[in-house]
Enzyme design. Structure first.
Site, PDB file in Angstrom:
ATOM      1  N   CYS A  23       0.862  -1.279  -0.089  1.00  0.00           N
ATOM      2  CA  CYS A  23      -0.205  -0.099  -0.051  1.00  0.00           C
ATOM      3  C   CYS A  23       0.803   1.167  -0.040  1.00  0.00           C
ATOM      4  CB  CYS A  23      -0.949  -0.200   1.388  1.00  0.00           C
ATOM      5  SG  CYS A  23      -1.687   1.427   1.764  1.00  0.00           S
ATOM      6  N   CYS A  26       0.214   3.689   3.061  1.00  0.00           N
ATOM      7  CA  CYS A  26       0.756   2.914   4.183  1.00  0.00           C
ATOM      8  C   CYS A  26       2.254   3.409   4.140  1.00  0.00           C
ATOM      9  CB  CYS A  26       0.426   1.709   4.203  1.00  0.00           C
ATOM     10  SG  CYS A  26      -1.266   0.965   4.086  1.00  0.00           S
TER      11      CYS A  26
END
Length: 98
Positions: A23, A26
């Site tokens: 991600c 992230c």
């Protein structure tokens, strides 16, 4: 070995970062999370949970997008933030519950 419920249950605030290694947001959030963890050392407990390695835990906590930050107080979800946020927004997010 402590379980997730052992970690979030207690008198301290616990911030859990639900993330995935693939991600992009992230990856942007990780240094912010660690910086704030260092700044608030002792005031709040910080933990990270990889949703790919712990899908049941993510599902049990209704995590459908990553990154999701959940702040627990006394074992109960007190607040939630979905998506990458700045250091100052993260500090504000925590301060509202402290």
């Amino acid at each position: 070995m402590e379980t997730f419920n052992d970690v979030i249950s207690g008198n301290s605030l616990v911030l859990v970062d639900f993330f995935a290694t693939w991600c992009g947001p992230c990856k942007m959030m990780a240094p912010v999370f660690h910086t704030v963890a260092d700044e608030l050392n002792g005031e709040v407990d910080f933990f990270s949970v990889d949703v790919d390695e712990n899908p049941g835990l993510a599902a049990a906590n209704k995590v459908f997008s990553v990154p999701t930050l959940i702040l627990y107080k006394n074992g109960v979800e007190a607040s939630r933030s979905v998506g990458a946020i700045s250091k100052y927004d993260l500090l504000d997010f925590i301060e509202k519950i402290k």
